[in-house]
Design an enzyme around this catalytic site. Structure first.
Site, short mmCIF file in Angstrom:
data_model
loop_
_atom_site.label_atom_id
_atom_site.label_comp_id
_atom_site.label_asym_id
_atom_site.label_seq_id
_atom_site.Cartn_x
_atom_site.Cartn_y
_atom_site.Cartn_z
N LYS A 1 153.81 157.89 -12.18
CA LYS A 1 153.08 158.86 -11.37
C LYS A 1 153.20 160.29 -11.89
O LYS A 1 152.36 161.14 -11.58
CB LYS A 1 153.57 158.80 -9.92
CG LYS A 1 153.16 157.54 -9.17
CD LYS A 1 151.69 157.56 -8.79
CE LYS A 1 151.33 156.44 -7.84
NZ LYS A 1 149.94 156.52 -7.38
N SER B 1 156.15 149.72 -13.63
CA SER B 1 155.62 150.98 -13.14
C SER B 1 156.65 151.92 -12.55
O SER B 1 156.41 153.13 -12.49
CB SER B 1 154.53 150.72 -12.11
OG SER B 1 155.06 150.00 -11.01
#
Length: 510
Positions: free
Chosen positions: A55, A309
């Site tokens: 992110k 992730s």
């Protein structure tokens, strides 16, 4: 005509300004996984970012592109964790004020991480949607720039640098890239870049079965809001896909794969054994999809890449993940066995079980002709379940496989014991509520006091959702009144009265 020009998005990915903050993470070959699955498996290690998640890329790119006037007004966002930390880090780097709206259910470790990077966390509401509404109001009132966690083009472009790096780092074009998917920013960005340079590479979006936001929307051909979302993999627990991310995904995603929470836990274990890193459930999502695809024989031939992730996992969740990992990998079977309540029956059961390793054994005497035992057994694969059932059947023992039964895994294995009185009928319900301070108290306060609670089980798993199993004594003909009363709690519920595990272990024979 499509809303998003993919050539323009590709150019934005090419020009994305992320490396002032983001690392160029490795794409590592996983030898143990590759040998076990008979395929070449590669791990794109976004868990190695300074904020432990990809992110940071989208947040960095978006804030880097702000004008001086916009930075002077500050930025705001809504997030339950990873986007929040990326925004906080990027805002600090570019010296702009950041206010991050987070649900009250957000674990303290994530709130503290945001504050430690200089942003101001504000806890509002029980869900992302409520926090997002508050962030939008704040932006309107103050002029701060709202940065969406996945549906802005510059955020998508920042995430797309993951795909750019994969193609640069791989020794040859991969056959498929499996991408963890929530709001769709990562799969949209990776898919756009990869399909422009390696159109034969399959882009496979992986989602939890209980949060299939993208698949639901793609099947419908339009944005669809899910009524409920399983928050286990909280990093991808999104009710509504983005308008932009759906438009892009419809053109760059080849397939969708849905996986169970147990499969995700098994993938967390696989990643730990490969990297000695504990990733969050969402971080293991793509690998769970790859494993399912390979075992089903539907994975394309060639090198397979998965995105790891993120690794923002709460310490108090690790025990629960470990508990479910072996079930997800087929390395444990949980079953109920019915044996005669008489001397020698237990020995007969143990002989039928043989030399198999027992992980747990639960039994309580009841004055009935048949005894029920709840057993966990180590297995090499799901295929061994049938052999255990056959061995038991040969010994005259009836077995019910509970390895996929949610009530058994979440509640029953921790509470096998007494049974309710048979004088008054009992109804059993499973509830879910936001795991925030005072939530369990609020749940109990909202229960109508006229109904006698005959069973109650709750465990805190460090998740954003709490789970309760609750039994009520209900006089004949009052079930409708009970359920009308329970509906006033406002919490999702499901009837479990007919669950075989409840029948065998917690209910008196009728």
């Amino acid at each position: 005509m499509s809303r998003i020009n993919l050539n323009d998005l590709k150019a934005r990915i090419e020009a994305a300004d992320v490396y002032a903050l983001a690392k160029r993470t490795p794409c590592e070959f996983a030898p143990k996984l590759s040998k076990a699955l008979g395929r070449n498996i590669w791990l794109k290690r976004e868990d190695l970012q300074d904020v432990f998640s990809f992110k940071i890329r989208g947040a960095a790119n978006r804030i880097a592109g702000l004008s001086d006037a916009e930075r002077a007004r500050g930025v705001c966002a809504a997030s339950a964790g990873n986007h929040a930390q990326g925004m906080a880090a990027a805002a600090a780097h570019y010296d702009t004020k950041a206010v991050i709206f987070m649900p009250i259910t957000t674990p303290p470790i994530k709130v503290e991480a945001v504050a430690a990077r200089g942003a101001e966390p504000r806890l509002i509401g029980d869900s992302y949607d409520e926090a997002c509404a508050a962030a939008l109001d704040y932006a309107k009132d103050t002029g701060a720039v709202f940065v969406h966690p996945f549906d802005e083009i510059d955020v998508i472009a920042g995430q797309g640098t993951v795909g750019k790096e994969i193609l640069e780092q791989m020794p040859r074009q991969p056959a498929a890239i499996y991408v963890c998917t929530g709001g769709g920013g990562l799969v949209a960005g990776v898919g756009t870049w990869v399909k422009s340079l390696a159109p034969k590479t399959h882009i496979i979006a992986v989602e939890p079965e209980g949060a299939a936001t993208l698949k639901t929307a793609m099947d419908a051909g339009k944005v669809v809001s899910l009524e409920t979302v399983d928050s286990f993999a909280d990093g991808v627990a999104v009710k509504t896909i983005g308008v932009n991310t759906l438009d892009i995904a419809m053109r760059v995603v080849d397939r969708n794969i849905l996986v169970t929470n147990d499969a995700i836990c098994a993938a967390v274990k696989d990643i730990f054994e490969a990297t000695r890193t504990v990733v969050e459930p969402a971080g293991a999502l793509a690998l769970a999809g790859l494993i399912k695809d390979v075992r089903a024989g539907t994975a394309p031939d060639g090198d397979l890449v998965v995105t790891l992730s993120g690794a923002n996992v709460n310490f108090d969740r690790i025990g629960h993940i470990v508990e479910r990992a072996e079930l997800g990998a087929g390395e444990e079977m949980l079953f109920a066995a019915s044996i005669p309540e008489k001397p020698g029956a237990f020995l007969n059961f143990c002989q039928a079980l043989g030399a198999r390793a027992v992980t747990e054994f639960n039994y309580r005497f009841a004055p009935t002709p048949t005894a029920h035992v709840l057993v966990g057994v180590k297995t090499k694969s799901v295929d061994e379940h049938a052999a255990i059932i056959a061995d038991m059947d040969a010994a005259g023992i009836t077995v019910t496989d509970l390895s996929k039964d949610r009530l058994s895994k979440r509640h029953l294995r921790h509470m096998v014991g007494g049974r309710a009185s048979s004088d008054i009928p009992e109804m059993l319900y499973r509830f879910e509520f936001p795991e925030r301070p005072g939530a369990l108290r609020d749940f109990l306060v909202n229960l109508d006091a006229r109904w006698n609670i005959s069973l109650f089980h709750y465990r805190n798993h460090g998740s954003s959702a709490g789970h309760v199993l609750c039994g009520f004594q209900v006089p004949e003909g009052r079930i409708d009144a009970l359920e009308a009363s329970l509906a006033k709690t406002g919490y999702p519920m499901a009837v479990e009265t007919d669950n075989p595990a409840y029948r065998d272990f917690l209910k008196l024979a009728e």
